[in-house]
Design a protein around this motif. Structure first.
Motif, PDB file in Angstrom:
ATOM      1  N   LYS A  89       7.244  21.781  -7.455  1.00 13.28           N
ATOM      2  CA  LYS A  89       8.297  20.988  -6.824  1.00 13.28           C
ATOM      3  C   LYS A  89       7.873  20.514  -5.438  1.00 13.28           C
ATOM      4  CE  LYS A  89      12.177  22.767  -9.356  1.00 13.28           C
ATOM      5  NZ  LYS A  89      13.551  23.179  -9.346  1.00 13.28           N
ATOM      6  N   SER A  90       7.053  21.295  -4.768  1.00 12.30           N
ATOM      7  CA  SER A  90       6.597  20.875  -3.440  1.00 12.30           C
ATOM      8  C   SER A  90       5.678  19.655  -3.539  1.00 12.30           C
ATOM      9  CB  SER A  90       5.883  22.024  -2.720  1.00 12.30           C
ATOM     10  OG  SER A  90       4.739  22.442  -3.442  1.00 12.30           O
ATOM     11  N   LYS A  91       4.840  19.601  -4.576  1.00 12.34           N
ATOM     12  CA  LYS A  91       3.980  18.429  -4.762  1.00 12.34           C
ATOM     13  C   LYS A  91       4.801  17.221  -5.188  1.00 12.34           C
ATOM     14  CE  LYS A  91      -0.324  20.807  -5.707  1.00 12.34           C
ATOM     15  NZ  LYS A  91      -1.389  21.071  -6.665  1.00 12.34           N
ATOM     16  N   ILE A  92       5.816  17.430  -6.016  1.00 15.03           N
ATOM     17  CA  ILE A  92       6.712  16.328  -6.395  1.00 15.03           C
ATOM     18  C   ILE A  92       7.387  15.769  -5.151  1.00 15.03           C
ATOM     19  CG2 ILE A  92       8.861  15.758  -7.600  1.00 15.03           C
ATOM     20  CD1 ILE A  92       8.005  17.741  -9.777  1.00 15.03           C
ATOM     21  N   PHE A  93       7.885  16.662  -4.309  1.00 15.70           N
ATOM     22  CA  PHE A  93       8.538  16.238  -3.075  1.00 15.70           C
ATOM     23  C   PHE A  93       7.551  15.490  -2.181  1.00 15.70           C
ATOM     24  CE2 PHE A  93       9.544  16.935   1.396  1.00 15.70           C
ATOM     25  CZ  PHE A  93      10.802  16.337   1.460  1.00 15.70           C
ATOM     26  N   PHE A  94       6.337  16.025  -2.023  1.00 15.42           N
ATOM     27  CA  PHE A  94       5.342  15.418  -1.152  1.00 15.42           C
ATOM     28  C   PHE A  94       5.006  13.999  -1.610  1.00 15.42           C
ATOM     29  CE2 PHE A  94       0.830  14.447  -0.397  1.00 15.42           C
ATOM     30  CZ  PHE A  94       0.855  14.360   0.986  1.00 15.42           C
ATOM     31  N   PHE A  95       4.697  13.824  -2.890  1.00 15.62           N
ATOM     32  CA  PHE A  95       4.319  12.505  -3.392  1.00 15.62           C
ATOM     33  C   PHE A  95       5.501  11.531  -3.357  1.00 15.62           C
ATOM     34  CE2 PHE A  95       0.844  14.880  -5.635  1.00 15.62           C
ATOM     35  CZ  PHE A  95      -0.181  14.313  -4.899  1.00 15.62           C
ATOM     36  N   SER A  96       6.687  12.015  -3.660  1.00 14.81           N
ATOM     37  CA  SER A  96       7.879  11.167  -3.585  1.00 14.81           C
ATOM     38  C   SER A  96       8.139  10.745  -2.147  1.00 14.81           C
ATOM     39  CB  SER A  96       9.101  11.898  -4.128  1.00 14.81           C
ATOM     40  OG  SER A  96       8.921  12.233  -5.470  1.00 14.81           O
ATOM     41  N   PHE A  97       8.022  11.685  -1.236  1.00 13.28           N
ATOM     42  CA  PHE A  97       8.218  11.398   0.182  1.00 13.28           C
ATOM     43  C   PHE A  97       7.193  10.389   0.670  1.00 13.28           C
ATOM     44  CE2 PHE A  97       7.536  12.410   4.707  1.00 13.28           C
ATOM     45  CZ  PHE A  97       8.826  12.169   5.181  1.00 13.28           C
ATOM     46  N   LEU A  98       5.934  10.567   0.276  1.00 11.92           N
ATOM     47  CA  LEU A  98       4.868   9.651   0.661  1.00 11.92           C
ATOM     48  C   LEU A  98       5.151   8.231   0.159  1.00 11.92           C
ATOM     49  CD1 LEU A  98       2.091   9.753   2.092  1.00 11.92           C
ATOM     50  CD2 LEU A  98       1.083  10.052  -0.157  1.00 11.92           C
ATOM     51  N   GLY A  99       5.533   8.100  -1.106  1.00 13.48           N
ATOM     52  CA  GLY A  99       5.869   6.787  -1.655  1.00 13.48           C
ATOM     53  C   GLY A  99       7.059   6.165  -0.944  1.00 13.48           C
ATOM     54  N   PHE A 100       8.073   6.980  -0.654  1.00 13.15           N
ATOM     55  CA  PHE A 100       9.255   6.498   0.030  1.00 13.15           C
ATOM     56  C   PHE A 100       8.919   6.038   1.455  1.00 13.15           C
ATOM     57  CE2 PHE A 100      13.176   7.278   2.506  1.00 13.15           C
ATOM     58  CZ  PHE A 100      14.003   6.372   1.871  1.00 13.15           C
ATOM     59  N   ILE A 101       8.058   6.782   2.141  1.00 16.26           N
ATOM     60  CA  ILE A 101       7.653   6.399   3.499  1.00 16.26           C
ATOM     61  C   ILE A 101       6.961   5.039   3.484  1.00 16.26           C
ATOM     62  CG2 ILE A 101       6.032   6.965   5.372  1.00 16.26           C
ATOM     63  CD1 ILE A 101       8.627   8.545   5.461  1.00 16.26           C
ATOM     64  N   PHE A 102       6.010   4.843   2.573  1.00 16.61           N
ATOM     65  CA  PHE A 102       5.319   3.551   2.489  1.00 16.61           C
ATOM     66  C   PHE A 102       6.290   2.442   2.085  1.00 16.61           C
ATOM     67  CE2 PHE A 102       1.383   6.098   2.251  1.00 16.61           C
ATOM     68  CZ  PHE A 102       0.682   5.457   3.262  1.00 16.61           C
ATOM     69  N   PHE A 103       7.259   2.765   1.243  1.00 18.73           N
ATOM     70  CA  PHE A 103       8.284   1.792   0.865  1.00 18.73           C
ATOM     71  C   PHE A 103       9.067   1.344   2.099  1.00 18.73           C
ATOM     72  CE2 PHE A 103      12.614   0.789  -0.518  1.00 18.73           C
ATOM     73  CZ  PHE A 103      12.369  -0.164  -1.486  1.00 18.73           C
ATOM     74  N   ILE A 104       9.511   2.298   2.902  1.00 20.77           N
ATOM     75  CA  ILE A 104      10.304   1.994   4.100  1.00 20.77           C
ATOM     76  C   ILE A 104       9.457   1.267   5.156  1.00 20.77           C
ATOM     77  CG2 ILE A 104      11.558   3.035   6.045  1.00 20.77           C
ATOM     78  CD1 ILE A 104      13.085   3.054   3.395  1.00 20.77           C
ATOM     79  N   ILE A 105       8.235   1.722   5.360  1.00 21.01           N
ATOM     80  CA  ILE A 105       7.356   1.104   6.361  1.00 21.01           C
ATOM     81  C   ILE A 105       7.137  -0.373   6.057  1.00 21.01           C
ATOM     82  CG2 ILE A 105       4.951   1.047   7.165  1.00 21.01           C
ATOM     83  CD1 ILE A 105       4.968   4.074   7.124  1.00 21.01           C
ATOM     84  N   SER A 106       7.146  -0.740   4.809  1.00 20.31           N
ATOM     85  CA  SER A 106       6.942  -2.140   4.430  1.00 20.31           C
ATOM     86  C   SER A 106       8.040  -3.056   4.970  1.00 20.31           C
ATOM     87  CB  SER A 106       6.892  -2.276   2.912  1.00 20.31           C
ATOM     88  OG  SER A 106       5.841  -1.522   2.382  1.00 20.31           O
ATOM     89  N   TYR A 107       9.200  -2.515   5.241  1.00 17.16           N
ATOM     90  CA  TYR A 107      10.325  -3.323   5.734  1.00 17.16           C
ATOM     91  C   TYR A 107      10.454  -3.309   7.256  1.00 17.16           C
ATOM     92  CZ  TYR A 107      11.800  -3.803   0.920  1.00 17.16           C
ATOM     93  OH  TYR A 107      11.858  -4.105  -0.405  1.00 17.16           O
ATOM     94  N   ILE A 108       9.623  -2.546   7.923  1.00 18.14           N
ATOM     95  CA  ILE A 108       9.695  -2.470   9.386  1.00 18.14           C
ATOM     96  C   ILE A 108       8.878  -3.596   9.999  1.00 18.14           C
ATOM     97  CG2 ILE A 108       9.146  -1.078  11.415  1.00 18.14           C
ATOM     98  CD1 ILE A 108       9.631   1.406   9.685  1.00 18.14           C
ATOM     99  N   ASN A 109       9.488  -4.318  10.914  1.00 12.45           N
ATOM    100  CA  ASN A 109       8.778  -5.428  11.576  1.00 12.45           C
ATOM    101  C   ASN A 109       7.815  -4.903  12.626  1.00 12.45           C
ATOM    102  OD1 ASN A 109      10.021  -7.441  10.092  1.00 12.45           O
ATOM    103  ND2 ASN A 109      11.729  -7.596  11.527  1.00 12.45           N
ATOM    104  N   ASN A 110       6.807  -5.706  12.898  1.00  9.37           N
ATOM    105  CA  ASN A 110       5.778  -5.416  13.905  1.00  9.37           C
ATOM    106  C   ASN A 110       4.978  -4.201  13.529  1.00  9.37           C
ATOM    107  OD1 ASN A 110       6.642  -7.636  15.366  1.00  9.37           O
ATOM    108  ND2 ASN A 110       8.172  -6.439  16.445  1.00  9.37           N
TER     109      ASN A 110
END
Length: 110
Positions: A89-110
């Motif tokens: 579950k910790s690896k599931i959380f880590f990979f999900s969190f990583l994907g979510f972070i890159f998803f969110i970063i894509s919408y941040i300007n500058n």
């Protein structure tokens, strides 16, 4: 509209249809749900890249990168389930969190 655009639209349609068919066949199976999610993310990613060819705006570019970040994560979970590899579950959380972070970063300007 050229032949390449038609092929891409067919890929979008067939990818979505296949994912929906597999998901609806037996939604109670984790493998089918993961494939449906993977197929949905891939469909949206292909669609946003397709739209970039017609209208090169920041909106489509951000969406292409955002959903592009979710495709490999969802593919990883689907392949692991397909191969019947158990993951903590910790690896599931880590990979999900990583994907979510890159998803969110894509919408941040500058």
């Amino acid at each position: 509209m050229g032949i390449l655009e038609i092929i891409i639209l067919l890929a979008i349609f067939s990818n979505f249809t296949l994912g929906l068919f597999v998901f609806l066949k037996d939604p109670s199976k984790l493998l089918n749900r993961l494939f449906g999610i993977f197929s949905l993310f891939t469909t949206v990613w292909i669609l946003t890249n397709f739209m970039m060819g017609f209208q090169q705006t920041l909106f489509w570019l951000k969406n292409a990168y955002a959903f592009g970040a979710l495709v490999p994560i969802s593919a990883l979970f689907w392949v692991l389930e397909l191969c019947q590899k158990k993951i903590t579950k910790s690896k599931i959380f880590f990979f999900s969190f990583l994907g979510f972070i890159f998803f969110i970063i894509s919408y941040i300007n500058n």
